[in-house]
Design a protein around this motif. Sequence first.
Motif, PDB file in Angstrom:
ATOM      1  N   ARG A 115      62.915  32.129  54.390  1.00 48.35           N
ATOM      2  CA  ARG A 115      61.894  33.116  54.753  1.00 48.35           C
ATOM      3  C   ARG A 115      62.198  33.645  56.140  1.00 48.35           C
ATOM      4  NH1 ARG A 115      60.377  28.355  56.321  1.00 48.35           N
ATOM      5  NH2 ARG A 115      59.139  27.997  58.195  1.00 48.35           N
ATOM      6  N   TYR A 116      61.747  34.884  56.383  1.00 46.20           N
ATOM      7  CA  TYR A 116      61.807  35.492  57.707  1.00 46.20           C
ATOM      8  C   TYR A 116      60.511  36.257  57.911  1.00 46.20           C
ATOM      9  CZ  TYR A 116      62.654  38.748  61.444  1.00 46.20           C
ATOM     10  OH  TYR A 116      62.528  39.474  62.601  1.00 46.20           O
ATOM     11  N   TRP A 117      59.839  36.003  59.027  1.00 45.58           N
ATOM     12  CA  TRP A 117      58.609  36.708  59.380  1.00 45.58           C
ATOM     13  C   TRP A 117      58.753  37.302  60.776  1.00 45.58           C
ATOM     14  CZ3 TRP A 117      55.220  37.695  55.779  1.00 45.58           C
ATOM     15  CH2 TRP A 117      54.959  36.788  54.762  1.00 45.58           C
ATOM     16  N   ALA A 164      64.042  27.488  56.085  1.00 54.13           N
ATOM     17  CA  ALA A 164      64.236  27.197  54.666  1.00 54.13           C
ATOM     18  C   ALA A 164      62.896  27.179  53.928  1.00 54.13           C
ATOM     19  CB  ALA A 164      64.927  25.853  54.503  1.00 54.13           C
ATOM     20  N   GLY A 165      62.857  27.850  52.797  1.00 54.61           N
ATOM     21  CA  GLY A 165      61.718  27.791  51.885  1.00 54.61           C
ATOM     22  C   GLY A 165      60.407  28.242  52.488  1.00 54.61           C
ATOM     23  N   VAL A 166      59.335  27.876  51.781  1.00 54.52           N
ATOM     24  CA  VAL A 166      57.965  28.155  52.218  1.00 54.52           C
ATOM     25  C   VAL A 166      57.136  26.906  51.950  1.00 54.52           C
ATOM     26  CG1 VAL A 166      58.029  30.669  51.893  1.00 54.52           C
ATOM     27  CG2 VAL A 166      57.430  29.217  49.964  1.00 54.52           C
ATOM     28  N   VAL A 167      56.261  26.575  52.873  1.00 57.73           N
ATOM     29  CA  VAL A 167      55.410  25.383  52.801  1.00 57.73           C
ATOM     30  C   VAL A 167      56.174  24.154  52.286  1.00 57.73           C
ATOM     31  CG1 VAL A 167      53.217  26.630  52.711  1.00 57.73           C
ATOM     32  CG2 VAL A 167      54.350  26.071  50.558  1.00 57.73           C
ATOM     33  N   GLY A 168      57.386  23.980  52.803  1.00 64.70           N
ATOM     34  CA  GLY A 168      58.181  22.808  52.446  1.00 64.70           C
ATOM     35  C   GLY A 168      58.832  22.835  51.073  1.00 64.70           C
TER      36      GLY A 168
END
Length: 127
Positions: free
Chosen positions: A50-52, A67-71
């Motif tokens: 992810r990139y924000w 890496a990933g989202v919410v683990g």
Amino acid sequence: MDDISQPTVIVKVHAHYLPDHPASDEQKYAFAYHVTITNLSNEPVKLLNRYWLICDADGKSMEVEGAGVVGKQPLIKPSEQFEYTSGAIIDCPVGSMQGYYEMQREDKSLFRVPIDVFSLAVPNILN
């Protein structure tokens, strides 16, 4: 990474202010955002990274990537969705977020799914 035939993946985000969050006592503003990722293609895709870009109305910005989202690094099958909720804290009552997910096809090739700009705003702060 930019392939004209990339799978169709749709991202929808809904954000809301968290007035009771402890950050509110520190002159900061906490927001939760709920994300729904829908795979409209005919192949499974895996969310790798992810990139924000998080910006506030005072011109401050912060980049978050990893890496990933919410683990998790979910595999999203055709016609399925993956949903999660996360949060952001900014220094003023108005801001925005945008970014992208890096996804992987079955053949291990990568592509990006853009996440359109969405607002972070305390209710009734904007006319």
